[in-house]
Motif scaffolding. Sequence first.
Motif, short mmCIF file in Angstrom:
data_model
loop_
_atom_site.label_atom_id
_atom_site.label_comp_id
_atom_site.label_asym_id
_atom_site.label_seq_id
_atom_site.Cartn_x
_atom_site.Cartn_y
_atom_site.Cartn_z
N GLN A 75 32.60 37.46 42.09
CA GLN A 75 32.83 37.37 40.84
C GLN A 75 33.11 39.38 40.85
N THR A 78 36.55 39.98 43.27
CA THR A 78 37.62 39.63 41.85
C THR A 78 37.67 39.92 40.88
N GLN A 79 36.54 40.93 40.50
CA GLN A 79 37.15 41.64 39.56
C GLN A 79 36.99 43.17 39.07
N GLN A 80 36.46 43.76 40.39
CA GLN A 80 37.42 44.53 41.07
C GLN A 80 38.48 44.93 41.41
N THR A 83 40.64 44.64 38.20
CA THR A 83 40.70 45.92 37.42
C THR A 83 42.15 46.77 37.76
N SER A 175 47.35 39.41 36.24
CA SER A 175 46.78 40.63 35.10
C SER A 175 48.10 40.99 34.40
N GLY A 263 34.66 33.23 34.69
CA GLY A 263 35.77 33.86 34.48
C GLY A 263 36.51 33.51 36.12
N THR A 264 36.58 32.88 36.63
CA THR A 264 37.51 31.18 37.44
C THR A 264 37.28 30.46 37.50
#
Length: 333
Positions: A75, A78-80, A83, A175, A263-264
């Motif tokens: 997580q 992947t969040q990085q 962003t 995104s 979130g995935t």
Amino acid sequence: RPTQEGRNLTTPHRSPPVGRTLSLERKLPLLMTAVLVAVLTLSLFLTYGTLTREAESTARDRLTRAARQVAATVQAATQQRLTQLREVAGDSAVVRALRDAAAGAADTVGVVRALARVRSRSDSASGLPVELWDAAGRRIVYAGPDVQGGRPAADEAPFAPMYASGDHVYFWIVSPVVENGRRIGAVAQQRQVSGPRAANRALRDLIGEDVELYMRNAAGDVWASSPGDPGAAPLRRDTTSAGTYDVRPGIGRTIAAEAPVAGTPWVAVLETPVRSVHVGARRTLLTLALISLVLITGGAAVSWAISRRVTRPLRSLTDAAEAIARGDDARRV
């Protein structure tokens, strides 16, 4: 002389069959030994069941904690990346390119430069693209190789489900590009499911179990094994009160622990063979079995001694009674 009638009324004495009966002196130690064997066997059986349940519970707790750590690591990574994509999606050159593309003309030079900022060295080496899509999901421009197929829908959530292609498993990070509160397109990057090749060894050292790491879609249609190769789903999944067990070819029953990646649409799965978990219990059972064998041997010797002590006076009394029946009343007992 007895008459014929007297002979008919007389019942002949029949001696007990030789070899068919045992004396009390032998029956008693055999009975005591049999009871001791039954008690120790039952104790070993119950002990082994308790040990295996405890071993499985401990292994499952370790796997669950490790799976949560893996899910948290995935997580964060992947969040990085998401962003970074959001920063590119907010670039004025990207917004302008989408606006111009809607008008039939777009300047892609600045967009390619913006998209290239997202690509890391590993992305360049593995040939993973970053693309700009319009609101309908059509590709406007891309940086990197021209990848065909595998793209999610334009309105897909930030992280799309995994899909297998060739010898690798991929997914897309999306995104949206927003202008005046309206979605006009998206910046998307293809990513490959990967990880260190020593991941299973590191997890094995961490939790002390023979473990295999998998990533799967929440729907269960695609599995990836460490370090990111296409993996097979288990042959069967059993859910019991103790937890989840997977059955895999060549391995058999495995203890499975899962943790969703927040979130995935992905789930981290750790599995360890049941037979590996039971190794410690079998060693303990073998030790207890050897101890039980010593106890049975000692118990048999003690029961034989007790039997002789108990039955010797009874045998003397029996011999004396038989002597008296034969007319010999001189024996003392």
